[in-house]
Scaffold this active site. Structure first.
Site, mmCIF file in Angstrom:
data_model
loop_
_atom_site.group_PDB
_atom_site.id
_atom_site.type_symbol
_atom_site.label_atom_id
_atom_site.label_comp_id
_atom_site.label_asym_id
_atom_site.label_seq_id
_atom_site.Cartn_x
_atom_site.Cartn_y
_atom_site.Cartn_z
ATOM 1 N N ARG A 1 -10.731 7.218 6.802
ATOM 2 C CA ARG A 1 -9.989 6.167 6.098
ATOM 3 C C ARG A 1 -10.286 4.794 6.701
ATOM 4 N NH1 ARG A 1 -3.428 5.788 4.943
ATOM 5 N NH2 ARG A 1 -3.462 3.655 4.157
ATOM 6 N N ASN B 1 -6.272 12.508 -1.660
ATOM 7 C CA ASN B 1 -6.759 11.291 -2.323
ATOM 8 C C ASN B 1 -8.281 11.233 -2.379
ATOM 9 O OD1 ASN B 1 -4.488 9.841 -3.203
ATOM 10 N ND2 ASN B 1 -4.019 9.218 -1.105
ATOM 11 N N CYS C 1 1.188 12.307 -7.512
ATOM 12 C CA CYS C 1 1.316 11.081 -6.732
ATOM 13 C C CYS C 1 2.805 10.757 -6.654
ATOM 14 C CB CYS C 1 0.555 9.943 -7.412
ATOM 15 S SG CYS C 1 0.647 8.355 -6.549
ATOM 16 N N ASN C 2 3.205 10.026 -5.621
ATOM 17 C CA ASN C 2 4.624 9.693 -5.498
ATOM 18 C C ASN C 2 4.992 8.385 -6.198
ATOM 19 O OD1 ASN C 2 3.253 8.089 -3.591
ATOM 20 N ND2 ASN C 2 5.098 7.893 -2.342
ATOM 21 N N HIS D 1 -2.943 5.467 -9.576
ATOM 22 C CA HIS D 1 -3.040 4.145 -8.951
ATOM 23 C C HIS D 1 -3.621 3.091 -9.899
ATOM 24 C CE1 HIS D 1 -2.811 5.792 -4.541
ATOM 25 N NE2 HIS D 1 -1.742 6.053 -5.274
ATOM 26 N N TYR E 1 -0.706 -0.936 -7.435
ATOM 27 C CA TYR E 1 -2.121 -1.018 -7.072
ATOM 28 C C TYR E 1 -2.906 -1.962 -7.981
ATOM 29 C CZ TYR E 1 -1.700 2.720 -3.638
ATOM 30 O OH TYR E 1 -1.355 3.461 -2.537
ATOM 31 N N ARG F 1 -4.785 -0.754 7.641
ATOM 32 C CA ARG F 1 -3.675 0.190 7.490
ATOM 33 C C ARG F 1 -3.978 1.510 8.200
ATOM 34 N NH1 ARG F 1 1.547 1.398 7.474
ATOM 35 N NH2 ARG F 1 2.033 3.190 6.160
#
Length: 415
Positions: free
Chosen positions: A87, A140, A162-163, A192, A241, A261
């Site tokens: 990531r 993801n 997805c939340n 997103h 997003y 992040r």
């Protein structure tokens, strides 16, 4: 029944298990079995989970993927290919080229997808040959992976989650002092990259009230979101997003001048895993990790797949007529009627042309990326990168692709 959790060493696992505990009074869960390639992290998490569960159901660990899924009715994917280091690359490499660096969106999402595809392909093939379980996917980029599995690997029992949708519903329910099940959204798009066109609470169209509430909130914190004129003009509530697409300069400045992040999450996870070693309740620090209501989305979906109650969930699945002016085979994030092991799409009429312009563009990018992976083609990978609205200039595309491929050489090779 057996539920297999792939990525058992995730810091999200305790929250997921809490969700499964919440539904265990409604559906029978005999055992939950965990599999992760990081055995050390998984042991810390699963030892904590055993303290949470007590004797409500069996908690097991498998040292192979096949051993975890062989008798499972549901398999939950929550693994992160490449870990947080992957990531970090997804977020950091694009910044060198003046591009948004984000784990699921744009160039970062492209890199994450290329890492995920070979693992997902192997795992889905194993599930197909063994348990034929329903796979609930949080890995993801969730929508892109669902497109890959449903339309290219042709495994039908795969649902992307997805939340974000359930958090939209929660906020609206709180706004009107209603229950989650009282809220229905005309909601469509990609994961997103989604849009809300209408809001209903207890059958009443409250869309205008929601817009007025949103504009009032924005007038008090003008720098936090889109300007009020945007909502007056577009008449859609957009996924957070969309800021990366519609406020690209501002978001690039914010990302490029702050710590990545991924590095923030590394610090949070270090704290969390120390807490997990001795915890008997879920630590408050988990809220900093993100993923609010993740467990609710997953657990409630499994509960409603197991019962005849017929509840509505917003999931990633094929369009199948939900949005009339989009192709039936597009994997979209849309409301579905869930009952007795089946997910049925709901007819929502036509989609707004503003929303469709984004959906078509990013769907074509998704498919080019999948084809680049399946054909191991750098030429197609370059087409995919160049086609994305947040992609590189022609001058940078080849260098960017080579850097992405070098960072992910353990996972994928293109010729």
């Amino acid at each position: 029944m057996r539920i297999a959790v792939i990525g058992g060493g995730s810091s999200y696992t305790p929250e997921l298990v809490k969700g499964l505990l919440d539904i265990s009074e409604d559906v029978r869960i005999d055992e939950v079995i965990f599999y992760d390639i990081d055995e050390e992290k998984q042991k810390i998490v699963v030892d904590f989970v055993k303290r949470l569960v007590k004797d409500r159901f069996k908690v097991l660990i498998s040292d192979t993927f096949e051993g975890a899924v062989v008798d499972a009715k549901y398999v939950i994917f929550q693994f992160r290919p490449g870990g947080l280091k992957g990531r970090e690359n997804d977020e950091g490499i694009p910044l060198k080229y003046g591009l948004i660096g984000q784990e699921t969106t744009g160039v970062g999402g492209f890199s994450a997808a290329l890492r995920a595809f070979p693992i997902v392909e192997e795992y889905v093939d194993t599930v197909r040959k063994t348990s034929n379980a329903t796979i609930v996917n949080f890995t993801n980029p969730s929508g892109h992976i669902t497109e890959f599995v449903r339309n290219y690997l042709e495994y039908e029992k795969f649902i992307g989650l997805c939340n974000v949708p359930i958090n939209f519903i929660r906020e609206i329910a709180e706004m009107f002092s209603a229950r989650l099940e009282d809220v229905f959204l005309k909601y469509y798009g990609l994961n997103h990259l989604s849009f809300i066109e209408k809001v209903f609470v207890k059958g009443e169209d409250v869309t205008e009230k929601v817009f007025e509430n949103l504009k009032l909130k924005l007038s008090n914190i003008p720098d936090e979101d889109f300007p009020t004129w945007f909502y007056d003009s577009v008449r859609l509530i957009v996924n957070p997003y969309l800021r990366y697409y519609l406020m690209e300069k501002k978001m690039f400045k914010k990302i490029s001048t702050h710590e990545l992040r991924a590095r923030e999450v590394m610090k949070i996870e270090k704290e969390l895993f120390e807490k997990y070693r001795t915890a008997v309740e879920i630590p408050e620090e988990l809220t900093k990790r993100g993923g609010s209501m993740y467990s609710t989305a997953a657990a409630h979906l499994i509960r409603d797949l197991e019962t005849d109650e017929g509840k509505i969930h917003i999931v990633n699945t094929r369009n199948n007529g939900s949005i009339e002016n989009l192709p039936d085979d597009y994997v979209l994030e849309i409301p579905c009627y869930v009952r007795s092991g089946r997910v049925h799409t709901l007819s929502q009429g036509k989609g707004d042309h503003f929303a469709l312009s984004f959906i078509h563009a990013v769907k074509m990018y998704e498919r080019l990326t999948i084809e680049a992976y399946l054909k191991r083609s750098k030429k197609l990978a370059l087409k995919a990168l160049l086609s994305h609205p947040l992609g590189p200039d022609v001058e940078d595309a080849k260098d960017l692709l080579e850097e992405i491929l070098e960072a992910n050489r353990e996972y994928v090779k293109l010729g």
